[in-house]
Design a protein around this motif. Structure first.
Motif, PDB file in Angstrom:
ATOM      1  N   LEU A 102       1.041  -0.621   0.091  1.00 21.22           N
ATOM      2  CA  LEU A 102      -0.084   0.191  -0.156  1.00 21.22           C
ATOM      3  C   LEU A 102       0.716   0.829  -0.145  1.00 21.22           C
ATOM      4  O   LEU A 102       1.586   1.250   0.940  1.00 21.22           O
ATOM      5  CB  LEU A 102      -0.833   0.268   1.088  1.00 21.22           C
ATOM      6  CG  LEU A 102      -1.462   1.138   1.774  1.00 21.22           C
ATOM      7  CD1 LEU A 102      -2.535   1.518   0.433  1.00 21.22           C
ATOM      8  CD2 LEU A 102      -2.452   1.201   3.087  1.00 21.22           C
ATOM      9  N   ILE A 103       0.945   2.488  -1.037  1.00 18.75           N
ATOM     10  CA  ILE A 103       1.142   3.208  -0.925  1.00 18.75           C
ATOM     11  C   ILE A 103       0.382   4.640  -0.728  1.00 18.75           C
ATOM     12  O   ILE A 103      -0.062   4.923  -1.942  1.00 18.75           O
ATOM     13  CB  ILE A 103       2.190   3.121  -1.939  1.00 18.75           C
ATOM     14  CG1 ILE A 103       3.256   2.174  -2.745  1.00 18.75           C
ATOM     15  CG2 ILE A 103       2.819   4.943  -2.335  1.00 18.75           C
ATOM     16  CD1 ILE A 103       3.801   2.508  -4.322  1.00 18.75           C
ATOM     17  N   GLU A 104       0.455   5.144   0.361  1.00 20.22           N
ATOM     18  CA  GLU A 104      -0.242   6.129   0.370  1.00 20.22           C
ATOM     19  C   GLU A 104       0.113   7.440   0.590  1.00 20.22           C
ATOM     20  O   GLU A 104       1.720   7.325   0.507  1.00 20.22           O
ATOM     21  CB  GLU A 104      -1.269   6.494   2.090  1.00 20.22           C
ATOM     22  CG  GLU A 104      -1.967   5.136   1.737  1.00 20.22           C
ATOM     23  CD  GLU A 104      -2.790   5.902   2.571  1.00 20.22           C
ATOM     24  OE1 GLU A 104      -4.128   5.084   2.966  1.00 20.22           O
ATOM     25  OE2 GLU A 104      -2.172   4.967   4.322  1.00 20.22           O
ATOM     26  N   PRO A 114      -4.081  10.267  -2.652  1.00 20.66           N
ATOM     27  CA  PRO A 114      -3.629   9.459  -3.919  1.00 20.66           C
ATOM     28  C   PRO A 114      -3.943   7.839  -2.398  1.00 20.66           C
ATOM     29  O   PRO A 114      -3.198   7.625  -1.354  1.00 20.66           O
ATOM     30  CB  PRO A 114      -2.764   9.485  -4.674  1.00 20.66           C
ATOM     31  CG  PRO A 114      -2.031  10.094  -3.984  1.00 20.66           C
ATOM     32  CD  PRO A 114      -1.800  11.192  -2.648  1.00 20.66           C
ATOM     33  N   PHE A 115      -4.515   6.721  -2.863  1.00 23.53           N
ATOM     34  CA  PHE A 115      -4.330   5.353  -2.476  1.00 23.53           C
ATOM     35  C   PHE A 115      -3.864   4.409  -3.758  1.00 23.53           C
ATOM     36  O   PHE A 115      -4.795   4.256  -4.554  1.00 23.53           O
ATOM     37  CB  PHE A 115      -5.761   4.962  -1.975  1.00 23.53           C
ATOM     38  CG  PHE A 115      -5.611   3.998  -1.367  1.00 23.53           C
ATOM     39  CD1 PHE A 115      -5.000   3.347  -0.086  1.00 23.53           C
ATOM     40  CD2 PHE A 115      -6.357   2.563  -2.059  1.00 23.53           C
ATOM     41  CE1 PHE A 115      -5.803   2.294   1.349  1.00 23.53           C
ATOM     42  CE2 PHE A 115      -6.453   1.582  -1.097  1.00 23.53           C
ATOM     43  CZ  PHE A 115      -6.380   1.530   0.061  1.00 23.53           C
ATOM     44  N   ILE A 163      -9.850   9.139 -14.961  1.00 27.86           N
ATOM     45  CA  ILE A 163      -8.834  10.254 -14.527  1.00 27.86           C
ATOM     46  C   ILE A 163      -7.757   8.913 -13.716  1.00 27.86           C
ATOM     47  O   ILE A 163      -6.603   9.146 -13.747  1.00 27.86           O
ATOM     48  CB  ILE A 163      -8.195  11.924 -13.489  1.00 27.86           C
ATOM     49  CG1 ILE A 163      -7.243  11.948 -13.838  1.00 27.86           C
ATOM     50  CG2 ILE A 163      -8.986  11.200 -12.219  1.00 27.86           C
ATOM     51  CD1 ILE A 163      -7.504  14.096 -13.461  1.00 27.86           C
ATOM     52  N   GLN A 164      -8.749   8.032 -12.662  1.00 36.74           N
ATOM     53  CA  GLN A 164      -7.624   6.742 -12.205  1.00 36.74           C
ATOM     54  C   GLN A 164      -6.970   6.053 -12.746  1.00 36.74           C
ATOM     55  O   GLN A 164      -5.956   5.917 -12.809  1.00 36.74           O
ATOM     56  CB  GLN A 164      -8.453   6.569 -11.020  1.00 36.74           C
ATOM     57  CG  GLN A 164      -8.984   7.297  -9.804  1.00 36.74           C
ATOM     58  CD  GLN A 164     -10.338   8.130 -10.180  1.00 36.74           C
ATOM     59  OE1 GLN A 164     -10.524   8.356 -11.539  1.00 36.74           O
ATOM     60  NE2 GLN A 164     -11.345   8.596  -8.832  1.00 36.74           N
ATOM     61  N   ILE A 165      -8.156   5.964 -14.163  1.00 33.68           N
ATOM     62  CA  ILE A 165      -7.309   4.643 -15.418  1.00 33.68           C
ATOM     63  C   ILE A 165      -5.955   5.072 -15.587  1.00 33.68           C
ATOM     64  O   ILE A 165      -4.773   4.800 -15.792  1.00 33.68           O
ATOM     65  CB  ILE A 165      -8.493   4.208 -15.953  1.00 33.68           C
ATOM     66  CG1 ILE A 165      -9.713   3.367 -14.819  1.00 33.68           C
ATOM     67  CG2 ILE A 165      -8.029   3.536 -17.411  1.00 33.68           C
ATOM     68  CD1 ILE A 165     -10.667   3.659 -16.079  1.00 33.68           C
ATOM     69  N   GLY A 166      -6.345   6.378 -16.317  1.00 34.62           N
ATOM     70  CA  GLY A 166      -5.135   7.170 -16.605  1.00 34.62           C
ATOM     71  C   GLY A 166      -3.786   7.118 -15.930  1.00 34.62           C
ATOM     72  O   GLY A 166      -2.683   6.825 -16.607  1.00 34.62           O
ATOM     73  N   PHE A 167      -3.631   7.406 -14.162  1.00 32.75           N
ATOM     74  CA  PHE A 167      -2.998   7.131 -13.619  1.00 32.75           C
ATOM     75  C   PHE A 167      -1.944   6.244 -13.650  1.00 32.75           C
ATOM     76  O   PHE A 167      -1.282   6.285 -13.561  1.00 32.75           O
ATOM     77  CB  PHE A 167      -3.257   8.164 -12.054  1.00 32.75           C
ATOM     78  CG  PHE A 167      -3.804   9.993 -12.403  1.00 32.75           C
ATOM     79  CD1 PHE A 167      -2.653  10.321 -13.705  1.00 32.75           C
ATOM     80  CD2 PHE A 167      -3.328  10.357 -11.574  1.00 32.75           C
ATOM     81  CE1 PHE A 167      -3.121  11.831 -13.360  1.00 32.75           C
ATOM     82  CE2 PHE A 167      -4.421  11.379 -11.482  1.00 32.75           C
ATOM     83  CZ  PHE A 167      -3.914  12.791 -12.406  1.00 32.75           C
ATOM     84  N   ARG A 168      -3.117   5.552 -13.855  1.00 31.97           N
ATOM     85  CA  ARG A 168      -2.998   3.946 -12.902  1.00 31.97           C
ATOM     86  C   ARG A 168      -1.789   3.126 -14.278  1.00 31.97           C
ATOM     87  O   ARG A 168      -0.757   2.922 -14.737  1.00 31.97           O
ATOM     88  CB  ARG A 168      -3.825   3.134 -12.656  1.00 31.97           C
ATOM     89  CG  ARG A 168      -3.203   1.958 -12.591  1.00 31.97           C
ATOM     90  CD  ARG A 168      -4.542   1.152 -12.008  1.00 31.97           C
ATOM     91  NE  ARG A 168      -5.071  -0.247 -13.029  1.00 31.97           N
ATOM     92  CZ  ARG A 168      -6.232  -0.261 -13.492  1.00 31.97           C
ATOM     93  NH1 ARG A 168      -7.170   0.378 -12.311  1.00 31.97           N
ATOM     94  NH2 ARG A 168      -6.562  -0.838 -14.707  1.00 31.97           N
ATOM     95  N   ALA A 198      -4.504  -1.294  -8.118  1.00 31.93           N
ATOM     96  CA  ALA A 198      -5.733   0.133  -7.992  1.00 31.93           C
ATOM     97  C   ALA A 198      -4.660   0.976  -7.918  1.00 31.93           C
ATOM     98  O   ALA A 198      -3.993   1.218  -7.255  1.00 31.93           O
ATOM     99  CB  ALA A 198      -6.317  -0.521  -6.274  1.00 31.93           C
ATOM    100  N   PHE A 199      -5.291   2.137  -8.552  1.00 32.31           N
ATOM    101  CA  PHE A 199      -5.107   3.251  -8.144  1.00 32.31           C
ATOM    102  C   PHE A 199      -6.240   3.679  -7.930  1.00 32.31           C
ATOM    103  O   PHE A 199      -7.175   4.249  -8.423  1.00 32.31           O
ATOM    104  CB  PHE A 199      -4.411   4.211  -9.312  1.00 32.31           C
ATOM    105  CG  PHE A 199      -3.880   5.361  -8.571  1.00 32.31           C
ATOM    106  CD1 PHE A 199      -2.765   6.418  -8.723  1.00 32.31           C
ATOM    107  CD2 PHE A 199      -4.922   7.150  -9.528  1.00 32.31           C
ATOM    108  CE1 PHE A 199      -2.202   7.662  -8.581  1.00 32.31           C
ATOM    109  CE2 PHE A 199      -4.248   7.842  -8.942  1.00 32.31           C
ATOM    110  CZ  PHE A 199      -3.553   8.374  -8.050  1.00 32.31           C
TER     111      PHE A 199
END
Length: 191
Positions: free
Chosen positions: A102-104, A121-122, A166-171, A182-183
């Protein structure tokens, strides 16, 4: 015999006005609540919490809570601004499994329209990652989100976050460093 005078106190009742509370325009100005107030100006600054499922009409969005802040009131209509986007904690916890990390992070970024936005972000990796890889992912995440918010207004950014694009693009951008499961955004709020 003396006369006894009885004074009756008449309680003055202030008239209350019905006010509909509506979401911002990028959410199609959907009604999110109503209130009865004696003075319309007392409603300014109040907050309304609502599930994103109720606002968008999609059952997939039941894990997000939106907080709206009333910005102006005219003629029985209270206009709001989206002040917070927050994932429900149990939804985030189900992503983290054994052999994943997990990266926060938490940081403040300025949007194109000059608002300070706190972003949390998570990120969940598919495999175990070293400390160096985690810090590279964190710094890249900050760069990507800062560039995105600098190019868009707060409302445009939040519209894309609510849509999930936007989450899909960042991931997809970050998975070149390490495969990601997951992002998501744990929390986005105005400072």
């Amino acid at each position: 015999m003396a006369k006894i005078s009885v004074k009756s106190k008449v309680k003055k009742v202030k008239r209350k006005f019905p006010v509909e509370i509506v979401a911002p325009e990028f959410l199609n100005s959907k009604k999110i609540g109503s209130s009865n107030v004696t003075d319309l100006n007392t409603l300014v600054g109040k907050t309304v919490k609502q599930s994103m499922m109720y606002v968008t009409g999609s059952v997939k969005n039941q894990n997000v809570r939106l907080t709206f802040k009333v910005s102006e009131v005219n003629s029985g209509l209270a206009k709001t601004q989206l002040s917070m986007y927050q994932q429900i904690p149990y939804y985030l916890g189900r992503h983290v499994k054994a052999n994943s990390n997990l990266i926060e992070d938490s940081f403040v970024v300025k949007s194109k329209d000059g608002l300070n936005v706190r972003v949390k972000p998570f990120i969940v990796t598919k495999q175990a990652a070293s400390g160096l890889v985690k810090s590279v992912i964190r710094t890249e995440t900050i760069k990507i989100i800062a560039n995105e918010l600098a190019a868009k207004t707060y409302d445009e950014f939040m519209n894309e976050v609510i849509g999930g694009k936007i989450q899909i693009g960042f991931r997809n951008t970050l998975k070149t460093i390490l495969p990601l499961k997951a992002f998501e955004f744990k929390k986005i709020s105005l400072e």
